[in-house]
Design a protein around this motif. Structure first.
Motif: not given
Lengths: 116, 112
Positions: B33, B55-56, B97-101, B103
């Motif tokens: 991201y 995807i986004v 796509r659904v787990y914590e990010q 940084f």
């Protein structure tokens, strides 16, 4: 769209006192989003503090707690006794999932300053 | 332990120039991201890639373009910077796509 609101831009607390940082959310695209607290310590990158993915559940980490309250659409961060090392910027966030892929929606952030 | 790396840390440039920021993750994640944190400290997602596919794509000016060579790298190019592009750009990654990010430390861009 979805949004997260943190009402306090800055909170100043004396060491050993209790803390609460307010967070409310609005999730129009998804009924039950995942909820997160991220923290940025001075000189460090943004890191996950805790997360809760089930409504009604409580998450905890490093003495901090937050409960997923879907009725109040809140996810307040609390700590019974803060330490000077807790001084940082705290961000509440929700994740939108499903077909669009996951993206985090962040609150404005709350600067926590703990003094001796 | 840093596992999401961003270069450069800082970049100062003039209006109209092209800039490119790099991001690499060593976590074996498949989703990456880009976020922008503006002067008011608001963090907003710009792009999301899963296995090298976009995807986004939030509403960002067309001068911004993400570039992914493999699932461990996601670069960000700004073709002709504007003053409002001054911000901190944060790269993140997650497992699926659904787990914590997780940084990176961010790249601070200043446009003069």
């Amino acid at each position: 769209g979805d949004s997260v609101t943190q009402t306090e831009g800055q909170v100043t607390v004396s060491e050993s006192k209790s803390l609460i940082i307010n967070c409310t959310y609005s999730a129009t695209s998804i009924g039950y989003p995942n909820l997160f607290w991220y923290v940025r310590y001075p000189g460090e990158g943004l890191q996950l503090l805790l997360k809760v993915i089930t409504a009604g559940q409580k998450g905890s980490s490093r003495g901090f707690e937050a409960t997923y309250n879907k009725e109040a659409t809140s996810f307040h961060l609390q700590k019974a006794s803060v330490q000077e090392s807790d001084s940082a910027v705290y961000y509440c966030a929700l994740s939108e999932t499903a077909s669009s892929g996951q993206k985090l929606v962040f609150g404005q952030g709350t600067i926590l300053k703990v003094y001796l | 332990e840093t596992a999401v790396f961003q270069t450069p840390n800082y970049h100062v440039t003039q209006v109209g120039n092209e800039v490119s920021f790099n991001c690499k993750q060593t976590l074996g994640h498949d989703t990456m991201y880009w976020y922008k944190q503006d002067s008011k400290k608001l963090l907003k997602i710009m792009f999301s890639y899963n296995n090298k596919q976009l995807i986004v794509n939030e509403t960002v000016p067309r001068r911004f373009s993400p570039q992914s060579s493999d699932k461990a790298h996601l670069n960000l190019r700004i073709k002709s910077v504007e003053p409002e592009d001054s911000a901190v750009y944060l790269c993140a990654s997650s497992l699926d796509r659904v787990y914590e990010q997780y940084f990176g430390p961010g790249t601070r861009l200043t446009v003069l």
